[in-house]
Design a protein around this motif. Sequence first.
Motif: not given
Length: 624
Positions: A227-231, A281-284, A288-291
């Motif tokens: 999750x950290x890498x994806x965010x 991280x908030x968008x993740x 959302x697909x992007x921030x």
Amino acid sequence: MAAPAPDRRIADLAAAFVELRTALGRVLVGQDEAATGLTLAVLAEQHAYLEGPPGCGKSELAAALAALSGARTHTLVFHRDIRETDLLGDVLLSRHRHRGHERLRRELIPGPLLHAEIALLEDLPRSPGEALGPLLRILAERHALGQPLPLESAVATGPLEQVEAPIDPLEPGQLDRFAIQLRLSGLLTGGLFDEAAVLLEREAARAPSRAAAPRSAVMSTATRHAAQRAAAALQVESRTIDAYHRLLDRLRRRSADESASGDRLMSDRSFSSAALRLVRAHAFLRGAPAAAPRDLGAIRYMVAHRLPEDVQEDFDHILEELLGDPPNVTMTETGAQMPGAQSQGDDSDGAAASSTASDSWIDDQADVPAPPTLFGKPPPPAQVDPLLRALVGRIERGRIDPDTDPGGQPRGYRPLRDLDELIDADLIEALLFAEGRLPGAPRTFERKRKSAGGAVAVLRDISASMAGRLTVWSSQVVLGILRVAARRRMRVGYVEFHHRALPHQVGGRLLHRSYSRLAEQAGQAKAVGQTNYEAPLRTALEGLRGGSGRNRHVVLLTDGLPIIGDTTVRRERQLARRLGVALHTVFLGNGDCPPVLDDISLETGGLRFYGRPLAGGGLRLEER
């Protein structure tokens, strides 16, 4: 156009962190902001600093984060004699033979910071400079002794500034090592009386001999790292970067008059890097697909020591003005749009988590429900902005002058009134006082804080004359008021009325923060019956009677004269004046405004508005 379906694996990773936040929210009552900030800190791999008075739950929340995240952790309790070796490990010298000669070998026994993934730093301000300097360098570089560290996040705790005289508060440059900066307050000193009642109910129901159950991890290490890498890999829209720079510019200009050193730290490289990671991280978490620009709301968790107190409290309003469209503080049940989210129960009654709604913990999980359609068509717009701007101004005016509060910031000195205040007294004068060598009482800090939160009760006329367009328009007014209240964490009461009052309560309370329920109810009103002002005003004022402070309001929406009950509502006007509650009136329709509405507002210092239908079918609210 429908948004593309999120990747299932990404959704599962986000769900794990939603579950982490939900579990943290159950640990402490009334500390939702801290639970959200810590969740973002772990996801974005940033350090966090928790500040608050003794007993507010800093250590408990940090320990729960470590246990629930499934990370390798180590706790360091700081004191005046702590050394650098306590952080990095001890160095041992051993003798050994080499080719007929004796040599000394230097070996390092690794310390806690060399293998911890989440480090808990208790009472960090107690650390002497000899240990604090190396520690802050390690936190910034995440390297020690020439090797990278597995450290993801460090959570430090400390007292409020100037609460304990023997402790020197950290300087702004030292605090800058912690991207997340959170202030916790006690429930009573913070005015969270409903939350305090829930805590007391919990403690009363708990068996005296029952030990707290150990907390099990809600995610694996592999899930956390994925999750950290994806965010971190999430894209940031170009308009978000532009909005970020404009937001920093506004914050710096707003804090310029305060001569705050912290605002200068907001322009450095480390702050920008941490801010964008939190935005991602908030968008993740919201899938959302992007921030997007709305994800800049995550920066609110970074400003506790970087901005003056006044600017911190106005952060959401500044961001709202910047974006043009409100950042949509959610009025849906927790987890309604988030994968894996669970309801936590409304904060006003402490009911079972599975049966009650709760305020959302992250912005824009969902939007406010749209007003009902009119004859199957989209409703004509009601221009409610003039009323909302005036109402916001009246609410903010109630927050300008600070009131004396034991949990507030020191604003000056005054004589000691109670021995419990010795903790805030001048140290030398307190010693002389204790020895009987000081004439009179020692000086102590006079602590003040602004009136925060507050309450607003919305009284909506649903008599038969409100049918049709007036029902749609009044729904739009109610939803607008709910948005204003939600951004300022105000408790809200909603009372529909015709010949009698129909209050919408949660847990037996008129005032609460279940905005989703009220927003849904506002779109379902049916017009029937006759008009009675007395019953709804009495209901609202009785609900506000137990509160205190200036920031209490009632908004009355109607289109006609009262014909049932006391049409002058004299007793209600007198009660409102006695309680210090402002009664704002909004008259909708083409007829003449009843004089009693003017009397209600003028006597209680409220606003007076009327709504006139426009030629195009809409409605505009203007001040009478």
